[in-house]
Scaffold this motif. Structure first.
Motif, short mmCIF file in Angstrom:
data_model
loop_
_atom_site.label_atom_id
_atom_site.label_comp_id
_atom_site.label_asym_id
_atom_site.label_seq_id
_atom_site.Cartn_x
_atom_site.Cartn_y
_atom_site.Cartn_z
N UNK A 1 -12.36 -19.38 25.12
CA UNK A 1 -11.63 -18.56 24.13
C UNK A 1 -12.42 -17.32 23.74
N UNK B 1 -2.44 -27.36 20.71
CA UNK B 1 -3.49 -26.79 21.56
C UNK B 1 -4.29 -25.74 20.81
N UNK C 1 -12.69 -26.79 18.32
CA UNK C 1 -13.79 -26.66 19.29
C UNK C 1 -14.68 -25.48 18.92
N UNK C 2 -14.06 -24.39 18.50
CA UNK C 2 -14.84 -23.20 18.10
C UNK C 2 -15.73 -23.54 16.90
N UNK D 1 -14.81 -25.65 25.81
CA UNK D 1 -13.49 -25.20 25.38
C UNK D 1 -13.56 -23.86 24.64
N UNK D 2 -14.54 -23.73 23.75
CA UNK D 2 -14.61 -22.50 22.95
C UNK D 2 -15.06 -21.31 23.80
N UNK E 1 -23.49 -25.30 16.94
CA UNK E 1 -24.53 -25.55 17.95
C UNK E 1 -25.17 -24.25 18.44
N UNK E 2 -24.73 -23.10 17.95
CA UNK E 2 -25.29 -21.83 18.40
C UNK E 2 -26.79 -21.81 18.14
N UNK F 1 -6.64 -27.55 18.47
CA UNK F 1 -7.75 -28.10 19.26
C UNK F 1 -8.82 -27.04 19.53
N UNK F 2 -8.34 -25.87 19.94
CA UNK F 2 -9.27 -24.80 20.29
C UNK F 2 -10.05 -24.34 19.07
N UNK G 1 -16.81 -29.27 23.33
CA UNK G 1 -16.36 -28.21 22.41
C UNK G 1 -16.89 -26.85 22.86
N UNK H 1 -7.32 -17.05 20.59
CA UNK H 1 -6.65 -18.33 20.82
C UNK H 1 -5.15 -18.05 20.95
N UNK I 1 -13.60 -13.81 23.22
CA UNK I 1 -12.79 -12.59 23.36
C UNK I 1 -13.17 -11.77 24.58
N UNK J 1 -28.17 -20.44 24.75
CA UNK J 1 -27.06 -20.05 23.88
C UNK J 1 -26.76 -21.10 22.82
N UNK J 2 -26.92 -22.37 23.21
CA UNK J 2 -26.57 -23.46 22.30
C UNK J 2 -27.68 -24.51 22.29
N UNK J 3 -27.80 -25.21 21.18
CA UNK J 3 -28.71 -26.34 21.07
C UNK J 3 -27.89 -27.56 20.64
N UNK K 1 -16.88 -26.46 15.98
CA UNK K 1 -17.95 -27.38 16.39
C UNK K 1 -19.02 -26.65 17.21
N UNK K 2 -18.60 -25.81 18.13
CA UNK K 2 -19.58 -25.14 19.00
C UNK K 2 -20.38 -24.09 18.23
N UNK L 1 -13.24 -14.58 19.13
CA UNK L 1 -12.46 -15.49 19.96
C UNK L 1 -10.99 -15.10 19.94
#
Lengths: 206, 206
Positions: free
Chosen positions: A188, B174, B181-182, A184-185, B188-189, B177-178, A181, B167, A190, A164-166, B184-185, B165
């Motif tokens: 969230x 908070x 994180x979304x 945490x994401x 990385x997908x 932050x979330x 991250x 939130x 959905x 899913x991620x790299x 940043x992540x 997502x």
């Protein structure tokens, strides 16, 4: 109230990429994840502790667990078994806690088959040169083993598409940040939370 | 080298949930995102600045832009137009920078049609009571408008399923932050980065 299950996170990547180092740095910062210790039949390296780094088992013990279907995944790698005890993972997820696995690529692909709802993170080397250096600097491998590991690493990188991620492991701190991250994401997402939130609000509207 | 495009992030959610407050707090912390200022025909509230909070336009100006297809999305909401100028978003993504939109639910759904590759974040109220309080405490709405807004909010929450997502805006810190994180992540997908990484390594192996 909906019973909220934990999320299974799987960190994997080619041999020598630094999975163990990143995992240790992550657990020095993050306390919510539950680490599932792997089992292996390989010899322990200097500084490794049984039950912390791995459960070190004999080949006979390991094969007996395979027969009894007590492993979530297992793989043979450079002549040794590596595996994940099934019970701990399932129990912990059921309790609503996240589980974190750090395993070899072959094992990760088996977990994906058994737990497609898991989140799969591929740790990527900054460069091939760096990967080679890291394998050599371990000082535990012969020249032949280094060559074998590099060839295996190339094959493993081809399997990136199942993840899913790299996350590139250029700097440990940055890699850890990115993994945090992702954790945490994912909470969230959905499809994980929408039903729960809608129910909470329905109660308010009625 | 692959031309790396930016990612479009869309923050949306029911009226009164606190989208603007969260967006402001986010931009006080994060500098990499480029904020795309919306256009509206509604009256400016105390403290709002033209070109910062919104571009405030007359109904005639707005309708002229609709006719010339210069809007990525637009919506009529409680008698006013809200919209996103198309050019800024497309140019910025092309330059490899992330764009951040904070818009109403109707508009977000239009953006999703035009940019399914965007990342859609639904800001969720901690409770209906809290949502009502926030709408009332704005002090700018009549009792009828509050009731209309609450009914609209309920309908908007039903549209949560179109988002990636969710939130919850219980505490601004908070929620910020979330969202970070979304962001940043998402970078990385695997489907976004795999090709790039493979190419880099192919070069090393050859």
């Amino acid at each position: 109230m909906i019973e909220k299950k934990g999320i299974l996170f799987v960190l994997s990547g080619p041999s020598g990429v630094g999975k163990g180092t990143v995992r240790k740095a992550l657990f020095e910062k993050s306390t919510d994840l539950k680490y599932s210790t792997s089992m292996t039949t390989r010899n322990s390296r200097e500084g490794e502790v049984d039950g912390v780094d791995y459960f070190f088992k004999s080949k006979e013990e390991f094969e007996s667990m395979i027969e009894q279907n007590q492993l979530l995944e297992y793989a043979e790698y450079v002549g040794n078994y590596y595996g994940t005890p099934r019970e701990y993972v399932e129990k912990t997820l059921q309790e609503g806690k996240d589980v974190f696995l750090e395993i070899e690529v072959q094992g990760a692909l088996q977990v994906k088959k058994n737990f497609p709802q898991g989140v799969f993170i591929f740790l990527f080397p900054p460069s091939l040169e760096e990967l080679k250096n890291r394998i050599i600097n371990r000082g535990t491998e012969t020249e032949d083993l280094v060559r074998n590991r590099l060839l295996a690493a190339k094959a493993e990188i081809e399997m990136m598409d199942a993840y899913d991620y790299v996350v590139v492991n250029d700097k440990i701190e940055l890699a850890v940040d990115k993994i945090q991250a992702i954790v945490q994401s994912e909470h969230c997402k959905r499809e994980r939370v929408a039903q729960e939130y809608k129910k909470a609000l329905e109660a308010d509207f009625s």
